[in-house]
Design an enzyme around this catalytic site. Structure first.
Site, short mmCIF file in Angstrom:
data_model
loop_
_atom_site.label_atom_id
_atom_site.label_comp_id
_atom_site.label_asym_id
_atom_site.label_seq_id
_atom_site.Cartn_x
_atom_site.Cartn_y
_atom_site.Cartn_z
CG ASP A 1 2.69 10.37 7.21
OD1 ASP A 1 3.33 10.43 8.37
OD2 ASP A 1 1.76 10.99 6.73
CB SER B 1 -0.94 -0.07 1.13
OG SER B 1 -1.76 1.13 1.47
#
Length: 285
Positions: free
Chosen positions: A160, A155
């Site tokens: 982050d 994904s």
């Protein structure tokens, strides 16, 4: 080709098997968590071999074992992988909505305040168990079986640590666990291809132009989603492709420019991508 696809009961894994079976010369093995998962298949189960593999239980055993090589689940899966040209990993933890949280969402909307529903995970199916330990088990089994290539469907968002998906379900850190599995695969010595799709949508494939990138820069792209069918086709196209070996990249899909022909050949797309994802960013090793 002989291709083993895990997560066959899922929407993306099922599409990968369905597309593989459309070519009569492919031998396809799909893994399902249980017999109950077999009822969700998107393909003709009589044309593919099915193997039951409860990744949640296997991951628990792997965590308890001193060495994954001694784990019976690894040995069992390695047997199913013998002679495979590729393993496509399409397993993922799936958050479950807390229906009680919907009352707060509805109340918030009535007073003009934005509220998000809460999420949880099924027992034994936390991201750490499925997206890390479960994928580690699959990678170890592929290495033990001498699989020629592992294609991992992951994904975007992994750079982050504060991404909202990491906070979903009581801060279960799903993207961090996925990234840890990716780094383990890179270090394993098994030839790999790691694909980070944008937001997955259930639309027909083949109607949009694929756009490749690295390190989540495509999160600024509009749109930043991709049909599952296009992810499935890309994953299959990367099998045995030299341009795809030991590559890690992001992908979204965009409507083609007016009058422009689509150019979605995986070899050409990857040849034009000069960089790979940088795992020193938010490293989970």
């Amino acid at each position: 080709m002989k291709v083993v696809v895990t997560g066959a009961g899922g929407r993306t894994g099922g599409l990968i098997i369905k597309q593989l079976l459309e070519k009569a010369d492919n031998s396809v093995v799909g893994t399902v968590r249980s017999k109950a998962s077999s009822s969700k298949l998107q393909f003709d189960a009589e044309k593919a071999s099915l193997v039951e593999l409860d990744l949640a239980a296997a991951a628990a055993a792997a965590a308890a074992a001193a060495d994954n090589a001694d784990n019976p689940a690894v040995k069992e899966f390695a047997a199913a992988l013998q002679g495979a040209d590729a393993l496509v990993i399409a397993t993922s933890g799936v958050p479950q909505i807390k229906y009680s949280s919907l009352f707060g969402v509805i109340a918030g909307r009535l007073i003009g305040r934005k509220a998000m529903p809460g999420f949880t995970w099924k027992k034994g199916e936390l991201p750490e168990q499925i997206d890390w330990l479960g994928q580690k088990l699959q990678i170890d089994a592929a290495k033990a079986a001498g699989v020629k290539q592992v294609v991992l469907i992951s994904s975007m968002g992994g750079t982050d640590p504060n991404h909202f998906l990491n906070k979903m379900g009581d801060n279960a850190r799903i993207l961090d666990w996925k990234r840890k599995a990716e780094q383990y695969l890179v270090a394993s010595g098994v030839p790999y291809t790691i694909i980070h799709p944008g937001g997955l949508i259930d639309e027909a494939g083949g109607a949009k132009q694929l756009v490749l990138g690295v390190d989540d820069k495509l999160l600024e792209h509009n749109p930043r989603n991709i049909p599952r069918a296009d992810v499935a086709a890309l994953a299959i196209g990367c099998i045995g492709l030299k341009e795809a070996l030991n590559r890690s990249f992001d992908v979204v899909a965009a409507p083609p420019a007016a009058g422009a022909a689509m150019a979605n050949d995986p070899a050409a797309l990857l040849a034009g991508l000069q960089a790979d994802c940088d795992y020193s960013i938010n490293s989970q090793a």
